[in-house]
Scaffold this motif. Sequence first.
Motif, mmCIF file in Angstrom:
data_model
loop_
_atom_site.group_PDB
_atom_site.id
_atom_site.type_symbol
_atom_site.label_atom_id
_atom_site.label_comp_id
_atom_site.label_asym_id
_atom_site.label_seq_id
_atom_site.Cartn_x
_atom_site.Cartn_y
_atom_site.Cartn_z
ATOM 1 N N LYS A 182 0.559 -7.446 7.494
ATOM 2 C CA LYS A 182 -0.145 -8.128 6.605
ATOM 3 C C LYS A 182 0.796 -8.648 5.256
ATOM 4 O O LYS A 182 0.753 -9.706 4.990
ATOM 5 N N VAL A 183 1.472 -7.819 5.060
ATOM 6 C CA VAL A 183 2.386 -7.961 3.923
ATOM 7 C C VAL A 183 3.916 -7.678 4.268
ATOM 8 O O VAL A 183 4.269 -6.773 5.040
ATOM 9 N N ARG A 184 4.884 -8.778 4.085
ATOM 10 C CA ARG A 184 6.171 -8.703 4.498
ATOM 11 C C ARG A 184 6.736 -7.556 3.554
ATOM 12 O O ARG A 184 6.826 -7.807 2.274
ATOM 13 N N PHE A 185 7.574 -6.395 3.934
ATOM 14 C CA PHE A 185 8.013 -5.348 3.346
ATOM 15 C C PHE A 185 9.365 -5.940 2.925
ATOM 16 O O PHE A 185 10.198 -6.117 3.684
ATOM 17 N N PRO A 186 9.666 -5.782 1.426
ATOM 18 C CA PRO A 186 11.048 -6.060 1.058
ATOM 19 C C PRO A 186 12.180 -5.031 1.656
ATOM 20 O O PRO A 186 12.035 -3.937 1.297
ATOM 21 N N LEU A 187 13.061 -5.403 2.675
ATOM 22 C CA LEU A 187 13.874 -4.669 3.051
ATOM 23 C C LEU A 187 14.911 -4.044 1.940
ATOM 24 O O LEU A 187 15.244 -2.709 2.155
ATOM 25 N N GLN A 188 15.098 -4.461 0.894
ATOM 26 C CA GLN A 188 15.885 -3.998 -0.366
ATOM 27 C C GLN A 188 14.799 -3.190 -1.326
ATOM 28 O O GLN A 188 15.334 -2.917 -2.455
ATOM 29 N N PHE A 189 13.687 -3.090 -0.979
ATOM 30 C CA PHE A 189 12.739 -2.298 -1.990
ATOM 31 C C PHE A 189 13.243 -1.057 -2.595
ATOM 32 O O PHE A 189 13.171 -0.924 -4.027
ATOM 33 N N GLY A 190 13.992 -0.221 -1.966
ATOM 34 C CA GLY A 190 14.176 1.154 -2.699
ATOM 35 C C GLY A 190 15.605 0.854 -3.581
ATOM 36 O O GLY A 190 15.546 1.262 -4.945
ATOM 37 N N GLU A 214 0.973 -1.100 -0.055
ATOM 38 C CA GLU A 214 0.012 -0.136 -0.029
ATOM 39 C C GLU A 214 0.729 1.233 -0.135
ATOM 40 O O GLU A 214 1.967 1.230 0.582
ATOM 41 N N VAL A 215 0.639 2.208 -0.792
ATOM 42 C CA VAL A 215 1.371 3.539 -1.031
ATOM 43 C C VAL A 215 0.342 4.942 -0.837
ATOM 44 O O VAL A 215 -0.792 4.468 -1.252
ATOM 45 N N GLN A 216 0.882 5.689 -0.493
ATOM 46 C CA GLN A 216 0.114 6.929 -0.234
ATOM 47 C C GLN A 216 1.004 8.006 -0.586
ATOM 48 O O GLN A 216 2.121 8.182 -0.473
ATOM 49 N N GLU A 217 0.476 8.855 -1.795
ATOM 50 C CA GLU A 217 1.336 9.879 -2.342
ATOM 51 C C GLU A 217 0.974 11.093 -1.345
ATOM 52 O O GLU A 217 -0.052 11.603 -1.118
ATOM 53 N N VAL A 218 2.057 12.070 -1.031
ATOM 54 C CA VAL A 218 2.034 13.210 -0.246
ATOM 55 C C VAL A 218 2.653 14.304 -1.169
ATOM 56 O O VAL A 218 3.813 14.177 -1.357
ATOM 57 N N PRO A 219 1.841 15.098 -1.650
ATOM 58 C CA PRO A 219 2.304 16.084 -2.509
ATOM 59 C C PRO A 219 3.602 17.292 -1.797
ATOM 60 O O PRO A 219 3.431 17.367 -0.488
ATOM 61 N N ALA A 220 4.195 17.701 -2.395
ATOM 62 C CA ALA A 220 5.127 18.622 -1.922
ATOM 63 C C ALA A 220 4.464 19.583 -1.022
ATOM 64 O O ALA A 220 3.394 20.216 -1.511
ATOM 65 N N GLY A 221 5.113 20.003 0.126
ATOM 66 C CA GLY A 221 4.376 21.154 1.157
ATOM 67 C C GLY A 221 3.576 20.521 2.015
ATOM 68 O O GLY A 221 3.287 21.142 3.089
ATOM 69 N N GLU A 222 3.257 19.181 1.807
ATOM 70 C CA GLU A 222 2.368 18.729 3.048
ATOM 71 C C GLU A 222 3.176 17.586 3.845
ATOM 72 O O GLU A 222 4.129 17.304 3.533
ATOM 73 N N GLU A 223 2.676 17.519 5.248
ATOM 74 C CA GLU A 223 3.460 16.778 5.900
ATOM 75 C C GLU A 223 3.197 15.280 6.023
ATOM 76 O O GLU A 223 2.188 14.745 6.238
ATOM 77 N N LEU A 246 3.770 2.090 4.408
ATOM 78 C CA LEU A 246 3.544 1.596 5.607
ATOM 79 C C LEU A 246 3.916 0.114 5.776
ATOM 80 O O LEU A 246 3.540 -0.617 5.055
ATOM 81 N N CYS A 247 4.710 -0.340 6.790
ATOM 82 C CA CYS A 247 5.336 -1.557 6.980
ATOM 83 C C CYS A 247 4.422 -2.139 8.000
ATOM 84 O O CYS A 247 4.463 -2.136 9.096
ATOM 85 N N SER A 248 3.450 -3.008 7.319
ATOM 86 C CA SER A 248 2.204 -3.773 8.335
ATOM 87 C C SER A 248 2.850 -5.176 8.353
ATOM 88 O O SER A 248 3.603 -5.747 7.588
#
Length: 273
Positions: free
Chosen positions: A200-208, A162-171, A196-198
């Motif tokens: 429910k789904v194992r987040f891949p540590l080398q994702f970036g 799951e990913v959330q986009e945060v526009p420039a200028g927002e916290e 968010l690392c939940s």
Amino acid sequence: VVSTQSTGNKEEDKKQQHFYSVGDKRKMTAAPGGGDGKERKKESCWFCLKSPNVEKHLVISVGSSMYLALAKGALSNDHVMIVPTNHIKCQQFLEPEQQEEVEKFKRALRTLNRTHKKATTVFFERSLSTSHMQIQSVPVARYSVSDVKDVFYTFANIHNLEVQEVPAGEEWREVVPPGSDYFIAEFENQDKLVFLCSQKVRFPLQFGREVLASEELLNMQGGSVGRNVRYQRSRRSMMLSSLGKSLLSLILSKSMIQTVIQINFYDKFHLPL
């Protein structure tokens, strides 16, 4: 929940001692301070500047609370990290003045990569399974922000993240619940993608690294610039000679950096060049 437990093997336990339990707010908030435990973590941490374990030859410049270092196992010659000098787990725990210093480093790196490399800069940070903040900075040539974002979204779908986009200028911190681990990517225009690392789904540590090394971007699957000390020393010297002056002229504005590759810094902390 991923947690650190004794394996019965002293060597393995020692290697794991700098990690924290995912989602354990009490342990996470202990990262910036706290008695003897803090001192032990500093001594064993790979990134605390006064730690005997810090890889001194990778350090490029040092500010009042942050330093810039070459990344070990880098994705390019210009892959660097913004790191706190003291033991701080992630950006969530930075004081306002520390965050401002991070932003000054970011502005300098964006300008440097844009003007000297004709590249867009991608920053990313993962709070999961780390005890000391590292903001990675990687230039990606010839791609627009939307192109790079699209690749992140593609890999998010592959891993069911799951990913959330945060526009420039927002916290961006407002979308991260207290005590939660996260991955954040920030782009040239300061838009951000927050994962968010939940449980429910194992987040891949080398994702970036996986996203940026992909065929769509840096096209270096399974590779890195180099890990051995001799190579890193050579790379550090090369970066300082080719880009160092340009970078320093940017980050030295308004006396931001107290000491930059000066012998008195290395003498003070016993970090010989």
